[in-house]
Enzyme design. Structure first.
Site, PDB file in Angstrom:
ATOM      1  N   HIS A 172      49.968   3.942  34.364  1.00 50.82           N
ATOM      2  CA  HIS A 172      50.395   2.620  33.868  1.00 50.82           C
ATOM      3  C   HIS A 172      50.226   2.451  32.369  1.00 50.82           C
ATOM      4  O   HIS A 172      50.575   1.413  31.811  1.00 50.82           O
ATOM      5  CB  HIS A 172      49.709   1.489  34.645  1.00 50.82           C
ATOM      6  CG  HIS A 172      48.270   1.245  34.319  1.00 50.82           C
ATOM      7  ND1 HIS A 172      47.869   0.234  33.508  1.00 50.82           N
ATOM      8  CD2 HIS A 172      47.136   1.871  34.707  1.00 50.82           C
ATOM      9  CE1 HIS A 172      46.546   0.226  33.411  1.00 50.82           C
ATOM     10  NE2 HIS A 172      46.080   1.219  34.142  1.00 50.82           N
TER      11      HIS A 172
ATOM     12  N   CYS B  50      38.836  -5.037  30.001  1.00 47.66           N
ATOM     13  CA  CYS B  50      37.639  -5.047  30.837  1.00 47.66           C
ATOM     14  C   CYS B  50      36.530  -5.885  30.212  1.00 47.66           C
ATOM     15  O   CYS B  50      35.664  -6.391  30.902  1.00 47.66           O
ATOM     16  CB  CYS B  50      37.135  -3.631  31.063  1.00 47.66           C
ATOM     17  SG  CYS B  50      38.450  -2.452  31.191  1.00 47.66           S
TER      18      CYS B  50
END
Ligand SMILES: *Cc1c(COP(=O)(O)O)cnc(C)c1O
Length: 397
Positions: A203, A326
């Site tokens: 991705h 994240c």
């Protein structure tokens, strides 16, 4: 809402039409399980064999050196744990890495430290890189593994992987590299780069999410993390994500075919952005200026809070990041920027713009126009900036 300008390609990318088209077939027609002996299964198996060969060719590997995973994180976990436990069996419990790895690497290493391994995290310095000499200096007789990323996801530094690989070869130490930001973006060749293990994720190069692979050189032992069936030559159980794997193969082939062209295009946009945005006073470009991904811009603006900057840019249709996806959501500044030695208050004001070949010059010019306005507005309402301007605290950049 304004037209979306997507400049967060280090977090994830839009899928290419080629990858989508490649996948559709595996949901509708080639739905078999590659482990089944019947015709439907065998057609699926042929597709799996083809995708593995295509992917291997893109990085200079042999097909049987490619192990499909659920993405970059799983590949990192498997490579590092495998090399660590393999080393332990020979009495080696030391690992060398850097302070600015992705959390998939850092958190795996933290876990291993709890299990009794010792990890040296090399400092990356303010210029955002390390040298092979620093890796060599950290080697101990009980070093089992060196895991150093190929390119950093936040600040775009490209690391001296080939030289680090040479050092590891000379000392007979396994070398793993998290190449998630490199593969499909800059030339990667596992032979020339002297790597033993390499992690990759689809991705990040216009392929689907939830699929990636681990390259593991012939002769380097690979332990499995997931027990079950005999898929991936007993190294990774679970029915293969054939649509995802085929989408990844299509996206990677496309990326590698157009590599030179895309790199040139992105680097030109990157340099235009850097030139435009560093005109803002008290700003600083982060990461390696020379050895840098063609698609990465990372700039700190003093007296500005990164999250506020992002939200105001989002309102103008500009999708960027203040660090890795994240870490957003937590108020701690990015561990990468802290590893570069930036003070907390400066690290808080960072903006990452990560490009792809889908971005245009018009978009870049719009960003160059809008970011300084937003920075100026945020500074105008910032008590910290007021203190800086009055000379009550020193400028740090
Ligand atoms: C995105 C990323 C990963 C994680 O990959 P996933 O496929 O999202 O698990 C690991 N390392 C780096 C450098 C990344 O940018």
């Amino acid at each position: 809402m304004a037209k979306t300008i997507y400049v967060d390609n280090a977090a994830t990318t839009a899928m290419s039409d080629t990858a989508i088209a490649a996948m559709a077939r595996y949901y509708k027609e080639v739905y078999g399980n590659p482990s089944s002996l019947h015709t439907v299964g065998q057609i699926a198996k042929e597709a799996l064999v083809r995708a593995r060969a295509e992917i291997a060719a893109c990085i200079g590997a042999k097909p049987n050196e490619i192990y499909f995973t659920s993405g970059g994180s799983e590949a990192d976990n498997q490579a590092i744990r495998s090399a660590a436990y393999g080393g332990l069996a020979k009495g080696k419990k030391h690992i060398i890495s850097t302070a600015f790895e992705h959390h998939a690497v850092l958190h795996t290493l933290k876990k291993l430290e709890k299990e009794g391994f010792e990890v040296t995290y090399l400092n990356v310095h303010s210029h955002g890189n390390i040298t092979a000499g620093e890796v060599e200096a950290a080697i101990r007789p009980d070093t089992a593994l060196v895991t150093v990323m190929y390119a950093n996801n936040e600040v775009g530094s490209v690391l001296p992987v080939r030289e680090i690989g040479e050092v590891c070869r000379a000392h007979k130490i396994i070398f793993h590299t998290d190449a998630v930001q490199a593969v499909g973006h800059i030339p990667v060749n596992v032979i020339g780069d002297n790597v033993d293990m390499l992690s990759c994720s689809a991705h990040k190069f216009h392929g689907p999410k939830g699929v990636g692979f681990l390259y593991c050189r012939t002769g380097v032992a690979l332990q499995n993390l997931i027990e079950g069936g005999a898929q991936e030559r007993n190294r990774r159980a679970g029915t293969e994500n054939l649509a995802g794997i085929s989408g990844m193969a299509a996206a990677l082939k496309e990326a590698v075919t157009n590599l030179e062209k895309n790199m040139k295009r992105e680097a030109a946009l990157r340099d235009r952005l850097i030139a435009g945005l560093t005109k803002v006073e008290h700003s600083r470009l982060n990461g390696d200026r020379v050895n840098r991904l063609p698609n990465n811009v990372n700039i700190c603006f003093e007296g500005v809070e990164g999250e506020s900057l992002l939200l105001l840019l989002d309102a103008k249709g500009i999708c960027a990041s203040s660090g890795s996806a994240c870490t957003s959501g937590s108020l701690d500044p990015s561990h990468v920027l802290l590893a570069l030695g930036l003070p907390h208050e400066v690290a808080h004001g960072s903006l990452r713009l990560s490009l792809s070949e889908y971005n245009t010059e018009e978009e870049v010019d719009f960003i160059i126009e809008e970011v300084p306005k937003v920075v100026e507005y945020l500074r105008s309402i910032s008590p910290v900036w007021e203190e800086l301007e009055k000379g009550e605290r020193p400028h740090l950049i």
